[in-house]
Each structure stands twice: as C-alpha cells, then as structure tokens.
Design a protein around this motif. Structure first.
Motif, PDB file in Angstrom:
ATOM      1  N   ILE A  24       0.847  -1.197   0.000  1.00 19.57           N
ATOM      2  CA  ILE A  24       0.000   0.000   0.000  1.00 19.57           C
ATOM      3  C   ILE A  24       0.886   1.251   0.000  1.00 19.57           C
ATOM      4  N   MET A  25       2.059   1.154   0.635  1.00 15.49           N
ATOM      5  CA  MET A  25       3.006   2.282   0.628  1.00 15.49           C
ATOM      6  C   MET A  25       3.433   2.589  -0.815  1.00 15.49           C
ATOM      7  N   GLU A  26       3.749   1.554  -1.573  1.00 15.64           N
ATOM      8  CA  GLU A  26       4.153   1.759  -2.977  1.00 15.64           C
ATOM      9  C   GLU A  26       2.995   2.327  -3.786  1.00 15.64           C
ATOM     10  N   ILE A  35       2.402   9.452   2.778  1.00 17.83           N
ATOM     11  CA  ILE A  35       2.200   8.626   3.988  1.00 17.83           C
ATOM     12  C   ILE A  35       3.464   8.729   4.846  1.00 17.83           C
ATOM     13  N   GLN A  36       3.256   8.931   6.144  1.00 12.73           N
ATOM     14  CA  GLN A  36       4.388   9.077   7.065  1.00 12.73           C
ATOM     15  C   GLN A  36       5.234   7.801   7.102  1.00 12.73           C
ATOM     16  N   SER A  37       6.532   8.013   7.250  1.00 10.44           N
ATOM     17  CA  SER A  37       7.424   6.876   7.441  1.00 10.44           C
ATOM     18  C   SER A  37       8.726   7.419   7.982  1.00 10.44           C
ATOM     19  N   ILE A  38       9.207   6.840   9.075  1.00 12.79           N
ATOM     20  CA  ILE A  38      10.554   7.263   9.441  1.00 12.79           C
ATOM     21  C   ILE A  38      11.544   6.104   9.369  1.00 12.79           C
ATOM     22  N   CYS A  39      11.012   4.894   9.028  1.00 12.33           N
ATOM     23  CA  CYS A  39      11.939   3.766   8.937  1.00 12.33           C
ATOM     24  C   CYS A  39      12.175   3.348   7.491  1.00 12.33           C
ATOM     25  N   GLY A  40      11.596   4.099   6.545  1.00 14.92           N
ATOM     26  CA  GLY A  40      11.810   3.782   5.137  1.00 14.92           C
ATOM     27  C   GLY A  40      11.084   2.510   4.722  1.00 14.92           C
ATOM     28  N   GLY A  41       9.999   2.183   5.394  1.00 15.90           N
ATOM     29  CA  GLY A  41       9.194   1.022   4.992  1.00 15.90           C
ATOM     30  C   GLY A  41       9.739  -0.285   5.501  1.00 15.90           C
ATOM     31  N   HIS A  42      10.418  -0.270   6.636  1.00 15.94           N
ATOM     32  CA  HIS A  42      11.009  -1.494   7.172  1.00 15.94           C
ATOM     33  C   HIS A  42      10.223  -2.073   8.339  1.00 15.94           C
ATOM     34  N   GLN A  43       8.963  -1.714   8.431  1.00 18.28           N
ATOM     35  CA  GLN A  43       8.094  -2.244   9.490  1.00 18.28           C
ATOM     36  C   GLN A  43       8.717  -2.070  10.872  1.00 18.28           C
ATOM     37  N   ALA A  44       9.258  -0.888  11.094  1.00 19.00           N
ATOM     38  CA  ALA A  44       9.927  -0.667  12.376  1.00 19.00           C
ATOM     39  C   ALA A  44       9.373   0.528  13.143  1.00 19.00           C
ATOM     40  N   CYS A  45       8.774   1.508  12.441  1.00 23.65           N
ATOM     41  CA  CYS A  45       8.379   2.738  13.149  1.00 23.65           C
ATOM     42  C   CYS A  45       6.888   2.810  13.446  1.00 23.65           C
ATOM     43  N   GLY A  46       6.079   2.114  12.696  1.00 20.07           N
ATOM     44  CA  GLY A  46       4.623   2.137  12.925  1.00 20.07           C
ATOM     45  C   GLY A  46       3.951   3.422  12.469  1.00 20.07           C
ATOM     46  N   LYS A  47       4.700   4.324  11.798  1.00 14.49           N
ATOM     47  CA  LYS A  47       4.132   5.621  11.419  1.00 14.49           C
ATOM     48  C   LYS A  47       3.194   5.530  10.216  1.00 14.49           C
ATOM     49  N   CYS A  48       3.274   4.415   9.460  1.00 13.26           N
ATOM     50  CA  CYS A  48       2.524   4.345   8.201  1.00 13.26           C
ATOM     51  C   CYS A  48       1.165   3.679   8.379  1.00 13.26           C
ATOM     52  N   LYS A  49       0.618   3.791   9.599  1.00  6.54           N
ATOM     53  CA  LYS A  49      -0.656   3.126   9.909  1.00  6.54           C
ATOM     54  C   LYS A  49      -1.801   3.664   9.037  1.00  6.54           C
ATOM     55  N   ARG A 101      -3.682  -1.343   9.509  1.00  8.86           N
ATOM     56  CA  ARG A 101      -2.539  -2.103   9.015  1.00  8.86           C
ATOM     57  C   ARG A 101      -1.384  -1.149   8.737  1.00  8.86           C
ATOM     58  N   LEU A 102      -0.200  -1.715   8.530  1.00  7.53           N
ATOM     59  CA  LEU A 102       0.944  -0.876   8.142  1.00  7.53           C
ATOM     60  C   LEU A 102       0.982  -0.825   6.613  1.00  7.53           C
ATOM     61  N   ALA A 103       1.058   0.383   6.079  1.00  5.87           N
ATOM     62  CA  ALA A 103       1.065   0.526   4.619  1.00  5.87           C
ATOM     63  C   ALA A 103       2.286  -0.144   3.999  1.00  5.87           C
ATOM     64  N   CYS A 104       3.392  -0.152   4.749  1.00  6.84           N
ATOM     65  CA  CYS A 104       4.619  -0.711   4.167  1.00  6.84           C
ATOM     66  C   CYS A 104       4.634  -2.233   4.210  1.00  6.84           C
ATOM     67  N   ALA A 105       3.695  -2.818   4.978  1.00  8.88           N
ATOM     68  CA  ALA A 105       3.708  -4.275   5.117  1.00  8.88           C
ATOM     69  C   ALA A 105       2.591  -4.938   4.315  1.00  8.88           C
TER      70      ALA A 105
HETATM   71  S1  FES Z   1       7.111   2.958   7.306  1.00 12.18           S
HETATM   72 FE1  FES Z   1       7.808   2.467   9.264  1.00 12.18          FE
HETATM   73  S2  FES Z   1       6.506   0.863   9.799  1.00 12.18           S
HETATM   74 FE2  FES Z   1       5.861   1.308   7.822  1.00 12.18          FE
END
Ligand code: FES
Length: 636
Positions: free
Chosen positions: A23-25, A34-48, A89-93
């Motif tokens: 969904i991030m892509e 969409i917010q992200s501080i981990c670059g889509g690595h399922q680590a920050c939870g910002k892309c909810k 859900r997380l957009a990056c996941a």
């Molecule tokens: S961008 Fe960080 S968890 Fe999805």
C-alpha cells in the motif's frame, strides 16, 4: 500482470496498482503522502492506515482469494491485534491483492493541514525543515573497514535514496555511542534533506521546534510539535534589555557609546531566551535538546543584536541594515541552548525600521493573496504599517512612541494583572467605571476589583471617553471650566481621576494627566500620518480591511480607537485584531518551509516608503494630532 483499483481517502486519489505491491508503494504511485521514518522497514509504525470494510477484504472473495496480505508479525507487534481486527494495518507491510479503499488517518498523512484551536492561529500545512529517519545499520566486522558514518550514510542512500549528505560535527561525535547503545538501530534527524544534525539510539519519534519573537519589550516563544503542528507550550517575558533603554534607539545608542554594549545586550538577551526555552521545554516535558529547529523574528535592531551584527547604521539616515536576506545558522554558534546541531532560521528584514517581525506579520496575514485593500497596523514600541493587496504592497514605519504600551503615561503599565484595560465615563456626572486585566467584572459590580495602573487599551478608552464627555477638546486640552471632584487642577497640569485611592492597590489615585493626552496625540498622530501617506502613495482614499497586529490590538475597543482617530475611519466591522501576528508568522515559518521562501520573496517585493521624505509629512502630522470632533464622530 494483474492490477487492482486502489482508492485513497480522504484525498480521493485512485488508480490501478499492480498486484503484490505494498500500500506504501501504491500511495507513492498515486501521489498520496504517507508518514514513514523507517523507510518502509516495518519498524516505526508511522505508516498506519485503515482498510475500509476490512473484513470483507481480508476474508476470501468468491474465488477464494484474499484482497490483502495477512498481517505480519511486525504489524501485530507494532499495532496490536485489536487495532488489526479493526482494520488498521501498516502501509509498508500490507500488499494489494484485490480492489481496495484505504483511509489515511490525519496523523499518517504527510503535509496534513493543521486547523488550530485558537482564534489567532492560522491553519498551516505541515512541511517542516527537519525529518527523522529510523535506520537499522549493519554491524561492523573484521574485514569490513567502513566507518560508522559511512555505514549510516550508505544505509540512508539504500533505504531513502539520500545521497551526498553532510553531517554536523556534534552529531558525528555522538554517533558511535548512539549506534552501540541502540544495538545498531538509530534515528537520525535530517535538515532540508541535506544534513544530519542529530543521531539518537533506537526509535526516537519526538520532533519539536521553537518559534521565537524577539520584541523590544517582550520575548515570546512557541514550542511546536513538528509532527502534528500543535503548539504544545508558549511563554512570554520582558526583554531584559529594557534596563539599557525602552526603545530601539536607546539600545542602538548603547552599542555605539559602550565598547562592550553589543556584548552586554546579547548576553542578557541570550540568558533570557535560554531560560524561556527551558520553561517551554519543561512545560512540554521534554528537554531543550529535543528542540531540533527554530525560527526567529524581530525588528531590525533586535535582529542585528541577535546576530551579533553592529546595529549602529540603523540609527541614522539612511538607516541601512547590515543584512536584509534570511539567514540560516547553527544553534551552537549562537549559544542558543537547543539541539546543538539544530538550524536557526532568521526571517528577512525589509528595511532599516521594518524588520523580520513585520515580514512575519505579512506572511501570517497574507495581504498579498487578497483583492481587497488591506491596512496592517503592527503597534509595538514602534508602529509598522503595510498597505496593499495582491497587486502591490507598500510599508512604512512610524515613531508612535511607547504610550500605546502604557509607557510614558503617568500611571501607565503593561497589560498585566490589575491594569485598567477598559473605561466608561458618564458624560453628565463624569462618574467612571473600569475593568482591569484578569477580572471579568467591572469595578462597580465587584468592589474587590482593584486597579494598579492603566495599560495601552485603557489609555485609548480614557482618551475616547474624555473626548466624548467633552472633558478634553479635539486639540487635547482639558476643559478647565468643569467643576467636579475628579478634575484636579494642579500647579503643573490638569488631571482627571480614573480610580480613587480606595479603588486601587497602589495607595494613591490613578489619574490621566495632560501629558498623557499629549503622548497619545503624538502616537496617534504618527500612526495616522503614516496610514494617510501610504494611502496617498497607493492612490486610494479608503481601505477595505484594517488588521491590528500585536497584543495591543487584542484588547483595544475598536470603536474607541476609531473615535479618537487612531487610524483612517472604516466601518468597525472591517477592523480585525490578530494578536501576536509576528509570533504567528514565525510559527508558520517553523511548520512550513514554503512560508520561509514566501517571506524571502515578500520582503523583496514590499516597497518601503520613508515617511519623513514625503513632502507633506510635517503638515500631515500636525493635522493628524487633532482628534475628531464629536460632530465628525456623530456624522459617520
Ligand atoms: S514505514 Fe515504518 S513501519 Fe511502515
């Protein structure tokens, strides 16, 4: 290649997305931030994000195919099972496996517009100069000889496509410890996508910035959350430079007459600013080091003193500033006690007496985006005027003196608790009612209401009421034929009693004297002359809107200000008070870098008019000293 229709709400952006993309892509392809501080690595939870009608999508469709991928372990860990059951859900996941409609919650949106809760704060799109990025950095091992910084910058390039970054020396010095303490997981703070200014261990989301308004009389600070745009704390205090003189000229003179003058003024200023930053931070339960960006506004003298620039040439014709352009400096270089590597952005100045505070007022009020002819009046120790609309803007500065701030008034004081802010005088009996700052009731409703002095809005009320009651005439002189206990005919001058001693907390009567009225005349004469000459320059004989900036404008009675001829007459309905618009401009520039560019452009576009060079200046000024007659007021 199978594609599915994906719709994002509330933007409504939609398009066909290849099956299997996240969904991030999809959001990137369809221009949804969409917010992200981990670059889509399922680590920050910002892309909810929230999947609309989640169960319908997650359950198999008729062909037995799910429309989104199953939650990952990381999603369950970061969001929790309850949130996932509710469609989060997380957009990056999450992968797109079927047609979807997705809600992007406000806190997940990039560049979301913040609608503020207070009347004087404007809505702004959040686009700060800094952003935080979370990284998991490969550990060093024998045979891989990369340095810590090279390891981090490579990861920044790989994950976020950021190349050629520089790093602040202080941030670099903390890097080895941050990496090892965080088990090779760090959050870096990036300024303008160019420079790493801070490194913290692990995931550190908090991002705060401060907007500072350095006034001749008052220092004001606004601490803002850079992710939500919310003002989490605000503080104001007196500028300690007051002990070197009340106005800018006396401060400039001090730097000229004393070798250590500039150093002394800076040192007390920074001591006070740093205390203010400490109070702001503790008010928000953070430390000063958590403040990673700052914007500064102030008049040209304060601007120069802050920047350690010699202000002497501002004090004499042709009033040339050392610098007009905006400036970016490092907090450490100033001694401003925030994150040492943080950038401090100083807004541009217009001309010798029209400073960055006025530019801030203009970017807050935006006359340059309007068709109507707007007159912006910023009254502080000095008066600054801007007239115009989207076609043209002109500005001027006028020496109103400090009377409107309650200074140089016999019983004048700042608008602090106990200051008389509103006055009514019975035109027949000359009885007086008053209201003080900090109390809702008038003194005749509550005998406990006690006065300690008169502030700017009170002295404007007093002047208008004295005129209405015929106690002073349009030339400002007291009518000495009145016999009333409130009229005191002293040897030196005539006074009118506003509050009797037992109605005060100061042990004496509070009066308005002849000199007070003269100070008001000089202030209003300067302001009205400035406005009249600007209107003449613009070729207009009326304005559509008057904006009173500064805390002065917040408290004054518009009708009284018009009746005493403080500015050209307009319908009171089109007079607006905006509070500290300079501070508001600094806040907007803190939250949105486009406003910084706008300030730079506008500062160069505004045409400055030197009033004293106008051929009719003296004649206009003498005329403007006279108050409107009661007949003029009635005929409006
Ligand atoms: S961008 Fe960080 S968890 Fe999805």
């Amino acid at each position: 290649m199978t594609e599915h229709l994906v719709v994002f709400q509330p933007s409504g952006n939609r398009g066909n997305i290849q099956e299997g993309k996240t969904i991030m892509e999809a959001a990137r392809e369809l221009g949804v931030g969409i917010q992200s501080i981990c670059g889509g690595h399922q680590a920050c939870g910002k892309c909810k994000i929230k999947i609309q009608d989640y169960h319908a999508y997650y359950e198999s469709n008729k062909k037995g195919k799910k429309r989104i991928s199953a939650p990952t372990e990381k999603e369950i860990e970061l969001l929790g099972e309850d949130a996932i059951a509710n469609g989060y859900r997380l957009a990056c996941a999450t992968q797109v496996l079927g047609d979807l409609t997705i809600d992007v919650p406000p806190e997940t949106q990039v560049n979301q517009e913040v609608i503020t809760k207070t009347a004087t704060q404007k809505a702004v799109t959040i686009k700060p100069a800094v952003k935080k990025l979370y990284l998991e950095v490969p550990q060093p091992r024998l045979g891989a000889s990369q340095g810590d910084w090279e390891r981090v910058s490579e990861e920044l390039k790989k994950r976020f496509g950021l190349a050629d970054l520089s790093v602040d020396h202080g941030a670099l010095a903390t890097l080895p410890k941050a990496l090892r303490d965080g088990n090779w997981k760090v959050t870096v703070t990036l300024f303008m996508e160019k420079k790493v200014i801070k490194v913290e261990s692990g995931l550190a989301e908090a991002a705060f910035g401060v907007a500072l308004d350095i006034g001749t009389t008052t220092l004001a600070g606004y601490l803002c959350d850079l992710t939500t745009g919310e003002t989490v704390a605000s503080e104001a205090r007196s500028n300690p430079q007051i002990s070197y003189g009340e106005d800018v000229i006396s401060r400039i003179t001090h730097t000229v007459h004393s070798k250590k003058g500039l150093k002394e003024l800076r040192s007390c200023l920074f001591e006070s600013l740093n205390k203010l930053l400490k109070d702001l931070s503790s008010g928000a339960n953070i430390t000063r080091k958590d403040i990673i960006d700052a914007t500064i506004v102030g008049n040209t003298a304060m601007h120069h003193i802050f920047l350690n620039l010699d202000p002497r040439h501002l004090g004499s014709s042709p009033f040339t500033p050392v610098l007009q352009s905006p400036m970016d400096m490092n907090a450490r270089d100033f001694g401003l006690e925030i994150c040492p590597g943080a950038n401090v952005h100083i807004l541009p100045v217009e001309a010798g007496f029209v400073g960055a505070d006025n530019v801030a007022v203009v970017i807050a009020e935006e006359p340059f985006k309007q068709d109507e002819m707007m007159l912006v009046i910023d009254v502080g120790t000095n008066g600054e005027l801007v007239l115009g609309n989207r076609e043209k803007l002109i500005s001027a500065s006028c020496a109103t003196g400090p009377a409107f701030e309650g200074a140089h008034i016999k019983f004048g004081m700042r608008a602090a608790r106990g200051a008389i802010e509103s006055i009514k005088i019975d035109p027949k009996s000359y009885d007086v009612r008053f209201k003080v700052v900090g109390e809702n009731r008038w003194n005749d409703q509550d005998p406990q209401v006690k006065a300690t002095g008169i502030c700017g809005s009170g002295i404007i009320d007093a002047t208008a009421e004295l005129l209405r009651a015929g106690i002073i005439n349009p030339r400002g002189a007291f009518n000495k034929n009145i016999s009333n206990p409130r009229m005191l005919y002293n040897e030196k001058e005539t006074e009118f009693v506003i509050a009797w001693v037992d109605e005060t907390d100061v042990g004496h009567d509070i009066t308005v004297c002849q000199n007070d009225i003269r100070s008001m005349q000089l202030g209003k004469g300067a302001l009205l002359t400035g406005a009249n000459l600007l209107m003449r320059q613009m070729g207009v004989d009326s304005v559509d809107k008057v904006v009173l900036a500064g805390s002065f404008g917040l408290h004054i009675d518009k009708q009284n200000a018009l009746d005493m001829g403080l500015f050209p007459y307009v319908d009171p309905e089109v007079v607006y008070s905006t509070g500290n618009a300079a501070g508001e401009g600094a806040r907007l520039a803190l939250l949105n870098t486009d406003k910084r560019q706008e300030a730079a452009d506008i500062a160069r576009r505004i045409e400055y008019i030197e009033l004293s060079l106008e051929p009719d200046f003296q004649k206009e000024f003498v005329q403007a000293l006279i108050f409107p007659t009661p007949q003029e007021v009635k005929s409006r």
